[in-house]
Design an enzyme around this catalytic site. Structure first.
Site, short mmCIF file in Angstrom:
data_model
loop_
_atom_site.label_atom_id
_atom_site.label_comp_id
_atom_site.label_asym_id
_atom_site.label_seq_id
_atom_site.Cartn_x
_atom_site.Cartn_y
_atom_site.Cartn_z
N GLU A 1 -38.11 1.46 25.65
CA GLU A 1 -37.79 0.77 24.39
C GLU A 1 -38.00 1.68 23.18
O GLU A 1 -37.33 1.55 22.16
CB GLU A 1 -38.58 -0.55 24.26
CG GLU A 1 -40.08 -0.44 24.03
CD GLU A 1 -40.89 -0.06 25.27
OE1 GLU A 1 -40.32 0.09 26.36
OE2 GLU A 1 -42.13 0.12 25.13
N LYS B 1 -49.62 14.44 10.79
CA LYS B 1 -48.26 14.67 10.29
C LYS B 1 -47.69 13.45 9.56
O LYS B 1 -46.91 13.60 8.62
CB LYS B 1 -47.33 15.10 11.43
CG LYS B 1 -47.62 16.50 11.95
CD LYS B 1 -46.61 16.90 13.00
CE LYS B 1 -46.92 18.26 13.58
NZ LYS B 1 -45.94 18.69 14.58
N ALA C 1 -42.56 14.78 18.21
CA ALA C 1 -41.86 16.04 18.46
C ALA C 1 -40.37 15.78 18.73
O ALA C 1 -39.50 16.47 18.18
CB ALA C 1 -42.50 16.79 19.62
N SER D 1 -52.00 29.48 14.02
CA SER D 1 -51.30 29.62 12.74
C SER D 1 -51.86 30.72 11.84
O SER D 1 -51.08 31.49 11.26
CB SER D 1 -51.27 28.28 11.99
OG SER D 1 -50.48 27.37 12.70
N ASP E 1 -40.45 21.84 12.43
CA ASP E 1 -40.51 21.86 13.90
C ASP E 1 -39.12 21.92 14.52
O ASP E 1 -38.88 22.66 15.48
CB ASP E 1 -41.24 20.61 14.42
CG ASP E 1 -42.75 20.70 14.26
OD1 ASP E 1 -43.27 21.83 14.18
OD2 ASP E 1 -43.40 19.64 14.21
N MET F 1 -41.57 22.13 25.35
CA MET F 1 -42.15 22.41 24.02
C MET F 1 -43.60 22.85 24.13
O MET F 1 -44.13 23.50 23.24
CB MET F 1 -42.08 21.16 23.15
CG MET F 1 -40.72 20.90 22.58
SD MET F 1 -40.94 19.71 21.25
CE MET F 1 -39.27 19.20 21.03
P1 NDP Z 1 -46.62 12.15 20.80
O1 NDP Z 1 -47.98 11.70 21.19
O2 NDP Z 1 -46.04 11.71 19.50
O3 NDP Z 1 -45.57 11.67 21.95
C1 NDP Z 1 -45.88 11.88 23.29
C2 NDP Z 1 -44.63 11.64 24.13
O4 NDP Z 1 -44.92 12.04 25.47
C3 NDP Z 1 -44.20 10.18 24.21
O5 NDP Z 1 -42.80 10.12 24.31
C4 NDP Z 1 -44.84 9.72 25.53
O6 NDP Z 1 -44.18 8.65 26.15
C5 NDP Z 1 -44.68 10.96 26.37
N1 NDP Z 1 -45.63 11.07 27.48
C6 NDP Z 1 -46.95 11.34 27.41
N2 NDP Z 1 -47.48 11.41 28.66
C7 NDP Z 1 -46.45 11.17 29.53
C8 NDP Z 1 -46.36 11.12 30.94
N3 NDP Z 1 -47.42 11.31 31.72
N4 NDP Z 1 -45.16 10.88 31.49
C9 NDP Z 1 -44.06 10.68 30.71
N5 NDP Z 1 -44.08 10.72 29.36
C10 NDP Z 1 -45.27 10.96 28.78
O7 NDP Z 1 -46.65 13.74 20.93
P2 NDP Z 1 -45.70 14.78 20.18
O8 NDP Z 1 -44.33 14.23 20.22
O9 NDP Z 1 -46.30 15.14 18.88
O10 NDP Z 1 -45.83 16.11 21.09
C11 NDP Z 1 -45.20 16.20 22.36
C12 NDP Z 1 -45.36 17.60 22.93
O11 NDP Z 1 -44.67 18.54 22.14
C13 NDP Z 1 -46.81 18.09 23.01
O12 NDP Z 1 -46.99 18.69 24.28
C14 NDP Z 1 -46.93 19.10 21.92
O13 NDP Z 1 -47.86 20.10 22.24
C15 NDP Z 1 -45.51 19.66 21.89
N6 NDP Z 1 -45.16 20.26 20.60
C16 NDP Z 1 -44.93 21.61 20.55
C17 NDP Z 1 -44.61 22.23 19.36
C18 NDP Z 1 -44.37 23.71 19.34
O14 NDP Z 1 -44.33 24.28 18.24
N7 NDP Z 1 -44.19 24.35 20.48
C19 NDP Z 1 -44.49 21.46 18.10
C20 NDP Z 1 -44.71 20.04 18.26
C21 NDP Z 1 -45.06 19.48 19.47
P3 NDP Z 1 -44.56 7.11 25.78
O15 NDP Z 1 -43.82 6.81 24.53
O16 NDP Z 1 -44.10 6.35 26.96
O17 NDP Z 1 -46.06 7.07 25.59
#
Ligand code: NDP
Length: 269
Positions: free
Chosen positions: A154, A65, A130, A17, A101, A213
């Site tokens: 769920e 966040k 995200a 950033s 985002d 992402m």
């Molecule tokens: P969260 O921790 O809030 O959510 C993670 C998500 O990933 C959940 O839905 C989780 O599922 C799922 N997940 C994690 N591991 C696995 C796996 N092995 N198999 C299947 N599903 C999986 O993270 P964020 O939503 O904040 O971020 C998600 C991604 O987005 C990150 O990689 C982050 O770097 C990227 N990102 C990129 C941005 C950009 O500007 N390019 C901005 C914001 C985010 P479950 O609910 O089952 O645990």
């Protein structure tokens, strides 16, 4: 006096950033100072309060966040629906929380990669912060369908329900999913650990646009899956720069050019 900005996170050393905002500021000859502030979990509000004694804008990243949502005096609709704040701006003595985002993702896909969402079938994988943040901005682009799939099914159902007063979001499971989508967005953190998702290659058509992402020096595991199935894919570096550009516009009232900055950050990865 030089305007003060910061990004809060933990960890934060990797953050691009400051480089991005310094490059944007140069385009308009704006003098600013943008620092990285690592905060202990539980200490965000205290640190942010201290920063806003001198600063006028901040970005907020993982894991603060949601705390930033409570910290802000008022919230944009994007922040309310995302349930998260990535941009704080001090305006007339009030700290306003926003979330850029989602618009960052839309601008990267629509403007940089020239993929329209209009009438398209869009699959979002993931139900974390995200995914939540991008649903409304994508819906505003008038797609034909938004489908949500998540490892913990769920959570996807709950998220879709939360959006139901505003827009229709359908849900499915990895096992059942087998129809072709036009745009597939990976909003999971699975690629962080190099894990692949249990997806059928049947969801990919000849023109399907695949977006992860996550970003990095090399293609992610998800992008690798797409390539193996014969589809082309892109990573989320453009989203990172576009969400920063939207934050910059909130703070300075000016929208910077992003292409050269995306290129610059790409070379530094
Ligand atoms: P969260 O921790 O809030 O959510 C993670 C998500 O990933 C959940 O839905 C989780 O599922 C799922 N997940 C994690 N591991 C696995 C796996 N092995 N198999 C299947 N599903 C999986 O993270 P964020 O939503 O904040 O971020 C998600 C991604 O987005 C990150 O990689 C982050 O770097 C990227 N990102 C990129 C941005 C950009 O500007 N390019 C901005 C914001 C985010 P479950 O609910 O089952 O645990």
């Amino acid at each position: 006096m030089i305007k003060q900005f910061a990004v809060f996170g933990n960890p934060i050393a990797h953050s691009q950033s400051p480089t991005i905002h310094t490059a944007f500021a140069k385009q308009f000859q704006i003098q600013l100072h943008y620092e990285k502030i690592q905060v202990d979990v539980g200490a965000f509000a205290f640190a942010a309060e201290a920063f806003f004694q001198r600063g006028i804008g901040a970005n907020v990243t993982v894991p603060f966040k949601e705390e930033a949502l409570c910290f802000a005096d008022s919230l944009s609709q994007a922040a309310q629906l995302a349930g998260a704040v990535n941009t704080l701006a001090l305006k007339d003595g009030v700290i306003v929380g926003d979330n850029t985002d989602g618009i960052g993702l839309v601008r990267d896909i629509r403007d940089n990669h020239k993929q329209s969402f209009v009438d398209k079938k869009v699959l979002i994988i993931g139900a974390g912060g995200a995914a939540r943040g991008v649903i409304l901005p994508i819906a505003k682009e008038n797609p034909q369908l938004i489908m949500l799939v998540n490892r913990s099914a769920e959570k996807a159902v709950l998220l879709a329900k939360q959006f139901s007063p505003f827009i229709e979001v359908k849900t499915d499971t990895f096992e059942r999913l087998n129809t072709v989508f036009d745009i597939i967005i990976n909003a999971t953190s699975a690629s962080l650990s190099g894990q692949t998702l249990p997806l059928s290659s049947h969801i990919l058509g000849t023109d399907t646009f695949v977006y992860d992402m996550m970003y990095g020096a090399k293609p992610t595991a998800f992008m690798h899956w797409a390539t193996t199935c014969g589809a082309s894919s892109v990573d989320g570096l453009g989203m990172l720069v576009e969400q920063a550009a939207a934050s910059f516009a909130i703070w300075h009232g000016l929208f910077p050019k992003t292409a050269s900055v995306i290129q610059k950050i790409r070379q530094q990865l």
